[in-house]
Design an enzyme around this catalytic site. Structure first.
Site, mmCIF file in Angstrom:
data_model
loop_
_atom_site.group_PDB
_atom_site.id
_atom_site.type_symbol
_atom_site.label_atom_id
_atom_site.label_comp_id
_atom_site.label_asym_id
_atom_site.label_seq_id
_atom_site.Cartn_x
_atom_site.Cartn_y
_atom_site.Cartn_z
ATOM 1 N N ARG A 34 0.846 -1.210 0.000
ATOM 2 C CA ARG A 34 0.000 0.000 0.000
ATOM 3 C C ARG A 34 0.875 1.252 0.000
ATOM 4 O O ARG A 34 0.545 2.261 -0.611
ATOM 5 C CB ARG A 34 -0.969 0.008 1.195
ATOM 6 C CG ARG A 34 -1.692 1.357 1.347
ATOM 7 C CD ARG A 34 -2.945 1.307 2.206
ATOM 8 N NE ARG A 34 -2.775 0.599 3.461
ATOM 9 C CZ ARG A 34 -2.101 1.067 4.517
ATOM 10 N NH1 ARG A 34 -1.521 2.246 4.470
ATOM 11 N NH2 ARG A 34 -1.992 0.344 5.613
ATOM 12 N N TYR A 85 -16.429 17.526 -15.160
ATOM 13 C CA TYR A 85 -16.796 16.102 -15.254
ATOM 14 C C TYR A 85 -17.835 15.781 -14.167
ATOM 15 O O TYR A 85 -17.593 16.028 -12.985
ATOM 16 C CB TYR A 85 -15.543 15.237 -15.076
ATOM 17 C CG TYR A 85 -15.850 13.771 -14.912
ATOM 18 C CD1 TYR A 85 -16.356 13.043 -15.982
ATOM 19 C CD2 TYR A 85 -15.679 13.130 -13.702
ATOM 20 C CE1 TYR A 85 -16.671 11.709 -15.831
ATOM 21 C CE2 TYR A 85 -15.985 11.787 -13.546
ATOM 22 C CZ TYR A 85 -16.483 11.085 -14.614
ATOM 23 O OH TYR A 85 -16.804 9.768 -14.466
ATOM 24 N N ASP A 124 -7.397 19.004 -14.898
ATOM 25 C CA ASP A 124 -7.796 17.649 -15.281
ATOM 26 C C ASP A 124 -7.425 17.504 -16.761
ATOM 27 O O ASP A 124 -8.088 18.060 -17.633
ATOM 28 C CB ASP A 124 -9.310 17.486 -15.050
ATOM 29 C CG ASP A 124 -9.831 16.096 -15.410
ATOM 30 O OD1 ASP A 124 -9.142 15.379 -16.157
ATOM 31 O OD2 ASP A 124 -10.931 15.734 -14.950
ATOM 32 N N LYS A 157 -8.695 6.211 -19.104
ATOM 33 C CA LYS A 157 -9.032 6.672 -20.445
ATOM 34 C C LYS A 157 -7.832 6.473 -21.381
ATOM 35 O O LYS A 157 -7.374 5.364 -21.540
ATOM 36 C CB LYS A 157 -9.506 8.120 -20.360
ATOM 37 C CG LYS A 157 -10.518 8.372 -19.208
ATOM 38 C CD LYS A 157 -11.842 7.681 -19.400
ATOM 39 C CE LYS A 157 -12.733 7.721 -18.159
ATOM 40 N NZ LYS A 157 -13.016 9.038 -17.594
#
Ligand code: PLP
Length: 372
Positions: free
Chosen positions: A47, A99, A170, A195
């Site tokens: 982690r 978004y 972004d 994406k």
């Protein structure tokens, strides 16, 4: 080095023991300590960090030209790490065409913790008017989703510096191939690596890249490590693998998108096309100065309203009706019904993620769908 070279080499380490040319996937969650109690391999617990995540973060930092990067389990988790690192009660300026998943994150999760305004960031005077004593961050998304609006990143960053504010961009739609946001003055870049970066519609992931490491970045790293919304080693591996072809994929994506935008603009059943590469786009001149390419996302309005738009979608054979973007396959969606009832998106708007099929096949598919 040029982006094509960075994309292939910056995220890969030849395996020290086997000499495997492609860095293997390290699934181990824990790493052996030395006799002195240190961690001779540089890793302790997955982690906190692991070899595949480190490779991805190095690659992202190199591609965007930033000092460091942090990978997350989704784009939304990456953005959330920024919002969680702000002082409680501070104020964020956001685009009105943000978004929708992030607009909802702010409205649903941060309503009692932060203040935010969704405004027309394309108008510098309006941005200026909304700066308050507790404003800490300007969040930009350009081109925006789904209206493909362009805002002037450089001008907003100058205004932000004058007022001691951070700017985060972004950069999901543009990718580092089409827009170098640090060169325009941004402090932070966010990606949904789901994406274009991973590029094959088979990984969910997100990332933040910082121009400079600083105390705010340390807070973001704390949210990453202690919040724990980290990507798996396999996800990191797939994303690194995808990024190797990003520069070449983006060339094909942009080329196809331009041709489809031009075709739609001349189609009698289309009322308007939103694509920054078209001269008819209201911010085309600005897009030309701040973008290296115009990307491969576009939206258009179908004459005849919502039903006519849905009919076009249902007649298409190669374009798949699905949300998301940035994969090699072309996707199309009726955006209003994805965003839900508070959506500001016109009901006859279709959003397209232009893929890498041959453009003639895509154009033929559109022609038969309109004619049916
Ligand atoms: C998809 C997307 C996000 C959110 O990313 P997830 O990986 O779905 O969490 C954020 N911004 C933009 C522009 C996106 O397209």
């Amino acid at each position: 080095m040029k982006p094509e070279t960075i994309a292939i080499h910056a995220g890969n380490q030849i395996d020290k023991s086997s000499k495997a040319v492609i860095q293997p996937i390290t699934l181990s969650t824990t790493f052996e300590r030395g006799e002195d109690g240190n961690y001779p391999g540089g890793f302790m617990y997955s982690r906190s960090d692991n070899p595949n995540r480190q490779a991805l973060e190095n690659l992202l930092a190199a591609l965007e030209g930033g000092e460091a990067a942090a990978a997350f389990s989704s784009g939304n988790a990456a953005a959330m790490a920024v919002f969680q690192s702000l002082q409680p009660k501070s104020h964020i300026i956001c685009p009105d065409d943000m978004y929708h998943g992030l607009r909802n994150q702010l409205k649903i999760i941060f309503a009692a913790i932060l203040e935010f305004d969704f405004i027309d960031v394309g108008n510098l005077a309006i941005v200026k008017q909304h700066i308050k004593a507790n404003t800490q961050l300007i969040w930009l998304e350009t081109p925006s989703n789904p209206m493909l609006k362009i805002c002037d990143v450089k001008a907003i960053c100058i205004l932000a510096k004058e007022n001691n504010l951070m700017v985060a961009v972004d950069n999901t739609f543009a990718t580092p191939m089409c827009q170098q946001a640090f060169g325009l003055g941004a402090d932070l870049i966010m990606h949904s690596t789901t994406k274009y970066l991973s590029g094959h519609s088979d990984v969910t992931g997100g990332a933040l890249i910082t121009k400079n490491t600083n105390p705010f970045w340390d807070k973001i790293k704390n949210v990453q490590v202690y919040g724990g919304a980290v990507p798996s080693p396999f996800d990191c591996y797939l994303t690194v693998r995808g990024i190797k072809t990003l520069p070449y994929r983006m060339r094909g994506h942009c080329e196809n998108a331009m041709k489809i935008a031009q075709y739609l603009e001349n189609h009698p059943s289309v009322d308007a096309v939103f694509y920054p590469g078209l001269a008819s786009h209201p911010q085309h001149a600005l897009a030309k100065t701040q973008m290296l390419g115009f990307g491969a996302m576009l939206s258009f309005l179908v004459k005849g309203g919502e039903l006519a738009a849905k009919k076009v979608i249902n007649n298409l054979k190669i374009f798949t009706q699905a949300t998301s973007l940035g994969g090699v396959e072309s996707l199309i969606e009726h955006r209003y019904s994805v965003e839900g009832p508070d959506s500001l998106t016109p009901k006859n708007l279709l959003r397209v993620s232009v893929g890498l099929e041959h453009v003639d096949d895509l154009l033929e598919d559109l022609t038969q769908a309109f004619n049916k």
